[in-house]
Design an enzyme around this catalytic site. Structure first.
Site, PDB file in Angstrom:
ATOM      1  N   CYS A 278       0.816  -1.227   0.000  1.00 52.76           N
ATOM      2  CA  CYS A 278       0.000   0.000   0.000  1.00 52.76           C
ATOM      3  C   CYS A 278       0.842   1.265   0.000  1.00 52.76           C
ATOM      4  O   CYS A 278       0.657   2.160  -0.846  1.00 52.76           O
ATOM      5  CB  CYS A 278      -0.979  -0.016   1.172  1.00 52.76           C
ATOM      6  SG  CYS A 278      -0.231   0.123   2.817  1.00 52.76           S
ATOM      7  N   HIS A 326      -2.840   1.288   6.709  1.00 56.79           N
ATOM      8  CA  HIS A 326      -3.152   1.165   5.287  1.00 56.79           C
ATOM      9  C   HIS A 326      -3.346   2.544   4.680  1.00 56.79           C
ATOM     10  O   HIS A 326      -3.843   3.460   5.335  1.00 56.79           O
ATOM     11  CB  HIS A 326      -4.422   0.325   5.080  1.00 56.79           C
ATOM     12  CG  HIS A 326      -4.673  -0.019   3.640  1.00 56.79           C
ATOM     13  ND1 HIS A 326      -3.884  -0.894   2.938  1.00 56.79           N
ATOM     14  CD2 HIS A 326      -5.622   0.419   2.769  1.00 56.79           C
ATOM     15  CE1 HIS A 326      -4.337  -0.996   1.687  1.00 56.79           C
ATOM     16  NE2 HIS A 326      -5.389  -0.200   1.561  1.00 56.79           N
ATOM     17  N   HIS A 338      -5.694   1.523  -4.501  1.00 56.47           N
ATOM     18  CA  HIS A 338      -4.821   1.022  -3.443  1.00 56.47           C
ATOM     19  C   HIS A 338      -4.350  -0.396  -3.752  1.00 56.47           C
ATOM     20  O   HIS A 338      -4.958  -1.122  -4.535  1.00 56.47           O
ATOM     21  CB  HIS A 338      -5.512   1.069  -2.082  1.00 56.47           C
ATOM     22  CG  HIS A 338      -6.660   0.116  -1.922  1.00 56.47           C
ATOM     23  ND1 HIS A 338      -6.957  -0.477  -0.708  1.00 56.47           N
ATOM     24  CD2 HIS A 338      -7.583  -0.366  -2.802  1.00 56.47           C
ATOM     25  CE1 HIS A 338      -8.021  -1.270  -0.852  1.00 56.47           C
ATOM     26  NE2 HIS A 338      -8.417  -1.212  -2.108  1.00 56.47           N
TER      27      HIS A 338
END
Length: 363
Positions: A278, A326, A338
């Site tokens: 990420c 994240h 993402h």
């Protein structure tokens, strides 16, 4: 000086080993709530030869239970991935520092030797003309530590010689300081590398458990499980539409880069060009726009101006979960791009599909 440096390094390494032992004995255990259920079919087959399997049969976990557990395992793996990234970054920084310190120490040593050679030439001339001053005897000492111990008693009667001796003394002390600092950096480098190894183990353990669970399901069920989170909530209709123009050329470049990565695989610890995690994706996206971001999600959250959910514009970084574990890049229309998890490619997702914690706009 070598003995002093070795002693410091030995003491630092002893402390490091003690800390490492503490980390290993206090490591967070791998959750096992559904571990037995994940291997139920294999365990049942093995025990059927000695026991009545019908008497021991347990219900197979439901698809929802497996989904929730896989989500949790992937979340834990992602937290460990970001910790691995931070440890790796720390190791790289310590290694660069160590190389620079060794470089400086080498240069100072060369300069010291040149100064000693110069004063040695002067000493030869002094000797041939009738004696060697105490300051020159001292500067030419084969033992730098002995030199430093005795430096205060140098005969300073000759200003030029005294200046040369002081220069040698200063260089010798600087070399000793650099060696001590290098020893500390060497310990930091070892600790960072071992921290990275520890986090790598956590990631691999969590992902292996998730794979065990997924192996109990059909291909169709696995595909569903590797989709977006089960807890996803609907994106607010029309949210962000009035902010869909990138606020800068750099942001537009970052968004363009992110779109070009759609479909590429997730890879923990990966920063491209073939796979991303990420924070690796968001770092690479903004680098394409000419902005260098830190490596981890919980560092990237401080690398820009905070914006609210309603102020989101293309290029903004959006962070999720309480631990900022994240991150995705907002691309407009209530969507982010993402790198979410193993088995799932870089993809578009609703900005509200995960618990949103913060958003920033890089400079």
């Amino acid at each position: 000086m070598e003995g002093t440096s070795a002693g410091l390094a030995s003491s630092s390494m002893a402390k490091h080993r003690k800390n490492r032992l503490w980390r290993r004995t206090h490591r967070k255990p791998i959750p096992v709530a559904l571990r037995a259920a994940a291997t139920l079919t294999l365990a049942g087959a093995a025990s059927a030869t000695v026991l009545d399997s019908s008497a021991l049969a347990e219900p197979e976990p439901s698809l929802t239970e497996v989904e929730q557990r896989v989500d949790a395992l992937h979340g834990e793996a992602e937290e460990a991935t970001e910790a691995f990234n931070a440890a790796t970054e720390a190791a790289q920084r310590a290694e660069r520092d160590l190389d620079a310190l060794r470089d400086r120490a080498s240069r100072h040593t060369a300069e010291l030797n040149e100064a000693r050679d110069a004063i040695g030439s002067q000493a030869g001339a002094e000797y041939r003309t009738g004696g060697l001053p105490a300051s020159l005897h001292l500067a030419l000492s084969a033992d730098p530590e002995d030199f430093l111990r005795r430096a205060d008693v140098v005969d300073r009667s000759d200003a030029h010689q005294a200046r040369i001796v002081r220069d040698i003394e200063q260089r010798a002390r600087e070399i000793e300081r650099l060696r001590d600092e290098a020893a500390d950096r060497a310990v930091e480098l070892t600790e960072a590398r071992e921290d990275a190894d520890d986090q790598r183990e956590v990631v691999e353990d969590r992902l292996a458990e998730a794979e065990d669970l997924l192996a109990t399901r059909t291909a169709e069920e696995r595909e569903r499980l590797l989709g977006e989170d089960a807890t996803a909530v609907a994106t607010r209709a029309g949210s962000g539409d009035h902010h869909d123009v990138a606020p800068s050329a750099r942001a537009a470049s970052a968004v363009g880069f992110a779109f070009a990565q759609l479909g590429k695989p997730y890879g923990w610890g990966a920063t491209g060009p073939d796979a991303f995690d990420c924070s690796g994706l968001t770092q690479a996206a903004w680098l394409a726009g000419g902005v260098s971001l830190p490596r981890t999600s919980y560092s990237q959250v401080s690398a820009g101006t905070r914006v609210s959910r309603d102020e989101l514009a293309p290029g903004d970084l959006v962070f999720y979960y309480s631990g900022i574990s994240h991150v995705g890049i907002y691309v407009g229309g209530g969507q982010i791009i993402h790198a979410s998890r193993p088995g799932t490619p870089v993809r578009l997702a609703p900005v509200d599909s995960m618990p949103l914690t913060a958003a920033t706009r890089p400079a």
